[in-house]
Motif scaffolding. Structure first.
Motif, mmCIF file in Angstrom:
data_model
loop_
_atom_site.group_PDB
_atom_site.id
_atom_site.type_symbol
_atom_site.label_atom_id
_atom_site.label_comp_id
_atom_site.label_asym_id
_atom_site.label_seq_id
_atom_site.Cartn_x
_atom_site.Cartn_y
_atom_site.Cartn_z
ATOM 1 N N PHE A 28 46.173 48.626 48.759
ATOM 2 C CA PHE A 28 44.733 48.455 48.619
ATOM 3 C C PHE A 28 43.987 48.072 49.923
ATOM 4 O O PHE A 28 44.627 46.887 50.286
ATOM 5 C CB PHE A 28 44.302 47.574 47.350
ATOM 6 N N HIS A 84 27.729 50.347 46.655
ATOM 7 C CA HIS A 84 28.601 50.057 47.690
ATOM 8 C C HIS A 84 29.183 51.256 48.425
ATOM 9 O O HIS A 84 29.778 52.246 47.662
ATOM 10 C CB HIS A 84 29.925 49.183 46.908
ATOM 11 N N GLU A 86 32.008 51.041 50.693
ATOM 12 C CA GLU A 86 33.328 51.089 50.920
ATOM 13 C C GLU A 86 33.905 52.361 50.293
ATOM 14 O O GLU A 86 33.632 52.737 49.248
ATOM 15 C CB GLU A 86 33.839 49.652 50.307
ATOM 16 N N ASP A 88 36.449 53.207 49.068
ATOM 17 C CA ASP A 88 37.125 53.261 47.622
ATOM 18 C C ASP A 88 36.093 53.613 46.648
ATOM 19 O O ASP A 88 36.523 53.956 45.410
ATOM 20 C CB ASP A 88 37.972 52.166 47.281
ATOM 21 N N HIS A 89 34.956 53.680 46.909
ATOM 22 C CA HIS A 89 33.801 54.190 45.974
ATOM 23 C C HIS A 89 32.931 55.201 46.600
ATOM 24 O O HIS A 89 32.207 56.052 45.710
ATOM 25 C CB HIS A 89 32.929 52.948 45.511
ATOM 26 N N HIS A 151 30.682 42.526 48.337
ATOM 27 C CA HIS A 151 31.628 42.127 49.164
ATOM 28 C C HIS A 151 31.402 42.749 50.775
ATOM 29 O O HIS A 151 31.886 41.926 51.691
ATOM 30 C CB HIS A 151 33.044 42.662 48.802
ATOM 31 N N ASP A 170 31.698 45.484 43.196
ATOM 32 C CA ASP A 170 33.121 45.041 43.269
ATOM 33 C C ASP A 170 33.084 43.662 42.445
ATOM 34 O O ASP A 170 34.122 43.246 42.025
ATOM 35 C CB ASP A 170 33.366 44.530 44.643
ATOM 36 N N TYR A 200 42.434 39.598 42.807
ATOM 37 C CA TYR A 200 41.325 40.448 43.534
ATOM 38 C C TYR A 200 40.270 39.549 44.001
ATOM 39 O O TYR A 200 39.896 39.719 45.154
ATOM 40 C CB TYR A 200 40.827 41.466 42.228
ATOM 41 N N HIS A 231 35.750 48.175 39.397
ATOM 42 C CA HIS A 231 37.317 48.140 39.378
ATOM 43 C C HIS A 231 37.669 47.468 37.889
ATOM 44 O O HIS A 231 37.062 46.484 37.594
ATOM 45 C CB HIS A 231 38.111 47.407 40.408
HETATM 46 FE FE1 FEO Z 1 34.645 46.455 48.542
HETATM 47 FE FE2 FEO Z 1 35.977 48.153 45.786
HETATM 48 O O1 FEO Z 1 35.385 47.984 47.389
#
Ligand code: FEO
Length: 403
Positions: A28, A84, A86, A88-89, A151, A170, A200, A231
Motif C-alpha cells: 500500500f 481526497h 490521493e 487510491d481514491h 491525511h 481516510d 493504518y 477504507h
Molecule cells: Fe490518503 Fe486512502 O488515501
C-alpha cells in the motif's frame, strides 16, 4: 431507488456503497504490506441529482464501474465530490469525467491544483467549495468540512445533513479487506480488525494527530449516525463511539493500554536472545501485554503500531559499521516520522569492540517528544555474559514498575 444493484449495497435510502476489495495488493502506497488486503470505498447518492463521493483505486476499478453503472441505471452523473485526491481514491476521476462530460466536479482550491498536477486535468464544470458550504441534491444536503492534513492538505469530509452521515475520507479507515459485511457492528472488530486499524492510523495519519484533533473540534455538536470512510467497514450509531474513542486516543498520542513492545535486530542471535529473555522476565513480573518483533523480518509499520498501542518501547540492536543496524535504523526513522511520543523507552545494545548502537538508539528516542527513559541501558559485547543476568533482571523490574 435505483434498480439493477443488490439492496445489500444500499446503506441508507438513496445512498449506495460502490467500492471494492483488493486482496492482491503488494505494498500500500508502495510502502506498507497489506497481507489481508484493503478495501477502497466509494459512495453514490441517488437523489434528484446524482452524486458520486470519491472514486477508487485502479486495482478495484472494474468492481467500481460495474456497481456505478448498475446503480445509476441509465441516469447521468450530476456531481463528483472529491474528498481526497490521493490516487487510491482518484484513479477513476479522469474516466468518470470523460464518461459523464456534464458532471460538476466538487472540491476545494487545493483539490483542483492536485487534479491538474496528477492528471493535467482542468474540468469544464467545477464547484469550488469553502469550509462549511452546503450543496443540495434535492432531499439530501451535503455540508463540506475541511479536514486539512487528515491525511493530505486538500482533504475534506462531506456531511449528509438528512441522514447524518459523515463521509470521512481516510479518517476512521483501516487496512484489511471487507469480509462480507459492510458494517463494523456486524463483525468482531476488536478481534478481526483493530490491529490493522491501528496500523493504518499510526502509519498513514499518525503524524497528523493535531490535525485530527482539530477536526474533532469542528465536529463537536454535529450529530453523526453513520461514518463512511474510504477504507474498511462503515460505522453505525452503536459503534461510532468506539472508533471515535480510539481515534481520540491515537491522535492525542495517549497509549491504549499498559504494555511493552520489544523490537530487536540481531545478526547472529545474541541480541535476539537478550530481547527474548527480557520478554520472559517481564512475563514473570506479571506484565500481560508484551509484543516482540524481529525487525529484520517484520515491517516497521507493525512496530510503529505497537508503539501507538503500548506505554513502553524497548529497542535492542547491534552496532553495525560503527553505527546502528540498518533494520533498526529504519524503525527509528519511521517512529520519528510518525511522531511517536509520550512513551517510556529502554535500550539494549550490542557491539563486539566499540558498541555504538545503544548511544544512537538512546539519542534518537530521546529526540522524540515527551519520552522518558526507564532503567539502565543494557549493553552486551558480542553476547550476554552470565554475570549480566542480574542487570537484565533489574531492567525488567524497572520496566514492570513503570507500567
Ligand atoms: Fe490518503 Fe486512502 O488515501
Amino acid at each position: 431507488m435505483a434498480s439493477g444493484n443488490g439492496n445489500e449495497l444500499m446503506i441508507k435510502d438513496d445512498i449506495f456503497w460502490i467500492g471494492g476489495d483488493d486482496r492482491t495488493a503488494g505494498l500500500f502506497e508502495g510502502s506498507f504490506p497489506v497481507p489481508e488486503g484493503v478495501s477502497y470505498n466509494s459512495y453514490l447518492i441517488m437523489d434528484e441529482k446524482t452524486c458520486l463521493l470519491d472514486t477508487c483505486d485502479i486495482s478495484v476499478s472494474a468492481q467500481f464501474w460495474k456497481k456505478l453503472r448498475a446503480t445509476l441505471d441509465g441516469r447521468k452523473l450530476d456531481y463528483l465530490v472529491i474528498n481526497h485526491m490521493e490516487p487510491d481514491h482518484g484513479a477513476a476521476i479522469v474516466q468518470v469525467i470523460e464518461t459523464y462530460p456534464d458532471v460538476i466536479v466538487v472540491g476545494n482550491s487545493k483539490t483542483f491544483d492536485m487534479l491538474y498536477n496528477f492528471y493535467q486535468l482542468k474540468p469544464t464544470n467545477t464547484l469550488e467549495v469553502k469550509d462549511g458550504d452546503v450543496l443540495s441534491l434535492g432531499r439530501h444536503s451535503l455540508r463540506f468540512i475541511y479536514a486539512v492534513m487528515v491525511h493530505w492538505p486538500e482533504v475534506m469530509f462531506t456531511y449528509d445533513e438528512k441522514e447524518k452521515i459523515l463521509f470521512s475520507a481516510d479518517a476512521f479507515g483501516t487496512f484489511k479487506a471487507l469480509s462480507g459485511s459492510l458494517y463494523a457492528d456486524e463483525i468482531d472488530f476488536e478481534r478481526c480488525y483493530l490491529d490493522e486499524a491501528r496500523r493504518y492510523y499510526a502509519n498513514i495519519v499518525g503524524k497528523y494527530g493535531a490535525k485530527v484533533q482539530n477536526v474533532f473540534g469542528k465536529l463537536q455538536g454535529t450529530l453523526i449516525d453513520m461514518i463512511c470512510p474510504l477504507h474498511g467497514p462503515i460505522w453505525r450509531s452503536q459503534s461510532i463511539g468506539y472508533i471515535m474513542e480510539k481515534y481520540f486516543r491515537w491522535s492525542s498520542y495517549e497509549p491504549e493500554e499498559p504494555g511493552v513492545v520489544i523490537a530487536y535486530a540481531s545478526m547472529y542471535g545474541n541480541t535476539a536472545a537478550v530481547a527474548e529473555r527480557l520478554a520472559m522476565l517481564l512475563k514473570t513480573k506479571g506484565v500481560r501485554n508484551v509484543s516482540v518483533h524481529d525487525v529484520t523480518r517484520t515491517h516497521p509499520s507493525y512496530v510503529v503500531a505497537d508503539a501507538f498501542r503500548f506505554t513502553n518501547i524497548v529497542l535492542a540492536a547491534p552496532t553495525y559499521n560503527n553505527s546502528l543496524h540498518p533494520a533498526m535504523s529504519a524503525v527509528l526513522e519511521d517512529m520519528g516520522i510518525m511522531a511517536v511520543q509520550n512513551r517510556r523507552f529502554s535500550v539494549i545494545g550490542n557491539g563486539s569492540w566499540a558498541p555504538q548502537s545503544p548511544k544512537i538508539m538512546e539519542e534518537r528516542l530521546s529526540a522524540m517528544k515527551d519520552m522518558t527513559k526507564v532503567g539502565e541501558t543494557f549493553v552486551i559485547k558480542s553476547s550476554m555474559r552470565p554475570e549480566q543476568s542480574e542487570d537484565l533482571a533489574k531492567l525488567a523490574e524497572a520496566i514492570a514498575a513503570s507500567l
